[in-house]
Scaffold this motif. Structure first.
Motif, PDB file in Angstrom:
ATOM      1  N   LEU A 139       0.839  -1.210   0.000  1.00 26.75           N
ATOM      2  CA  LEU A 139       0.000   0.000   0.000  1.00 26.75           C
ATOM      3  C   LEU A 139       0.872   1.257   0.000  1.00 26.75           C
ATOM      4  O   LEU A 139       0.574   2.231  -0.698  1.00 26.75           O
ATOM      5  CB  LEU A 139      -0.931   0.002   1.220  1.00 26.75           C
ATOM      6  CG  LEU A 139      -1.949  -1.138   1.290  1.00 26.75           C
ATOM      7  CD1 LEU A 139      -2.733  -1.068   2.580  1.00 26.75           C
ATOM      8  CD2 LEU A 139      -2.867  -1.088   0.084  1.00 26.75           C
ATOM      9  N   GLY A 140       1.933   1.234   0.761  1.00 23.79           N
ATOM     10  CA  GLY A 140       2.858   2.366   0.790  1.00 23.79           C
ATOM     11  C   GLY A 140       3.577   2.529  -0.543  1.00 23.79           C
ATOM     12  O   GLY A 140       3.772   3.643  -1.029  1.00 23.79           O
ATOM     13  N   ARG A 141       3.952   1.404  -1.151  1.00 14.70           N
ATOM     14  CA  ARG A 141       4.638   1.460  -2.447  1.00 14.70           C
ATOM     15  C   ARG A 141       3.707   2.056  -3.512  1.00 14.70           C
ATOM     16  O   ARG A 141       4.151   2.812  -4.368  1.00 14.70           O
ATOM     17  CB  ARG A 141       5.097   0.050  -2.849  1.00 14.70           C
ATOM     18  CG  ARG A 141       5.978   0.039  -4.080  1.00 14.70           C
ATOM     19  CD  ARG A 141       6.513  -1.352  -4.381  1.00 14.70           C
ATOM     20  NE  ARG A 141       7.324  -1.900  -3.314  1.00 14.70           N
ATOM     21  CZ  ARG A 141       8.623  -1.665  -3.153  1.00 14.70           C
ATOM     22  NH1 ARG A 141       9.237  -0.861  -3.996  1.00 14.70           N
ATOM     23  NH2 ARG A 141       9.307  -2.210  -2.172  1.00 14.70           N
ATOM     24  N   GLU A 142       2.421   1.732  -3.445  1.00 13.55           N
ATOM     25  CA  GLU A 142       1.451   2.297  -4.391  1.00 13.55           C
ATOM     26  C   GLU A 142       1.375   3.818  -4.261  1.00 13.55           C
ATOM     27  O   GLU A 142       1.304   4.531  -5.264  1.00 13.55           O
ATOM     28  CB  GLU A 142       0.061   1.686  -4.175  1.00 13.55           C
ATOM     29  CG  GLU A 142      -0.069   0.264  -4.651  1.00 13.55           C
ATOM     30  CD  GLU A 142      -1.414  -0.350  -4.284  1.00 13.55           C
ATOM     31  OE1 GLU A 142      -2.334   0.398  -3.896  1.00 13.55           O
ATOM     32  OE2 GLU A 142      -1.530  -1.579  -4.384  1.00 13.55           O
ATOM     33  N   VAL A 143       1.365   4.316  -3.024  1.00 14.45           N
ATOM     34  CA  VAL A 143       1.309   5.764  -2.811  1.00 14.45           C
ATOM     35  C   VAL A 143       2.567   6.426  -3.372  1.00 14.45           C
ATOM     36  O   VAL A 143       2.477   7.457  -4.052  1.00 14.45           O
ATOM     37  CB  VAL A 143       1.140   6.097  -1.307  1.00 14.45           C
ATOM     38  CG1 VAL A 143       1.254   7.587  -1.071  1.00 14.45           C
ATOM     39  CG2 VAL A 143      -0.196   5.586  -0.797  1.00 14.45           C
ATOM     40  N   LEU A 144       3.733   5.839  -3.121  1.00 17.32           N
ATOM     41  CA  LEU A 144       4.968   6.422  -3.642  1.00 17.32           C
ATOM     42  C   LEU A 144       4.999   6.371  -5.166  1.00 17.32           C
ATOM     43  O   LEU A 144       5.521   7.282  -5.820  1.00 17.32           O
ATOM     44  CB  LEU A 144       6.191   5.706  -3.051  1.00 17.32           C
ATOM     45  CG  LEU A 144       6.454   5.966  -1.566  1.00 17.32           C
ATOM     46  CD1 LEU A 144       7.683   5.196  -1.092  1.00 17.32           C
ATOM     47  CD2 LEU A 144       6.631   7.442  -1.292  1.00 17.32           C
TER      48      LEU A 144
END
Length: 185
Positions: A139-144
């Motif tokens: 989920l964090g990688r998607e935001v970045l």
């Protein structure tokens, strides 16, 4: 090719330090005095109360100029200071995100990152995880990834998202500014 004042002092030869003879002499007012022996050139400089400074040591014969060496050193140091003052020091500005960031907060932070890139600074996008968020780093990688896509026109990803302890970081560098075409009239 502007050097700092310390290296100028090492390279520039003055008066009796000049060993190669003959030399091409330029007077204090800029006119050429011709090719003279070093001793004659030093005598001419001393008669005017100035120094004999080697300005082109690699030329054949070497070019020397009659000038005030102290003033020459001061001018060189001043030019170096001015050049340093005009330099832009690239800084890394950090923008922090969370995995469950809302749309408005995301746009707000991306706007700040865009401003930093326009100023010529690098942006470090940091994704911070807490508690159970650690179980879903995707989920964090998607935001970045969304951040990188939003800033793709002005910045390029310098380092891909990397996971370190409870944070994931990605560095975005400003793209080289393309010169605008001149409008023809």
């Amino acid at each position: 090719m502007e050097a700092n004042p310390i290296s100028i002092e090492k390279r520039v030869r003055v008066n009796r330090q000049i060993r190669i003879s003959p030399v091409r002499v330029i007077g204090a007012d800029g006119e050429q005095l011709g090719i003279l022996a070093v001793e004659e050139a030093i005598t001419a400089a001393e008669n005017e109360g100035l120094d004999l400074v080697e300005v082109a040591p690699n030329a054949r014969p070497p070019v020397v100029r009659i000038m005030d060496y102290g003033k020459f050193k001061y001018e060189q140091a001043r030019k170096a200071r001015q050049a340093r003052k005009k330099q832009h020091h690239i800084q890394i500005k950090e923008v922090k995100f969370r995995p469950g960031i809302e749309a408005h907060d995301f746009e707000f932070k991306v706007r700040h990152a865009r401003k930093f890139l326009e100023e010529g600074n690098k942006v470090k996008a940091t994704m911070m995880f807490r508690g159970r968020q650690m179980a879903h780093p995707e989920l964090g990688r998607e935001v970045l990834t969304r951040v990188a896509q939003a800033l793709d026109d002005i910045g390029k990803v310098e380092s891909e998202p990397m996971f370190e302890a409870r944070t994931m970081t990605m560095v975005i560098a400003p793209r080289a500014v393309q010169p605008r075409p001149v409008a023809e009239e």
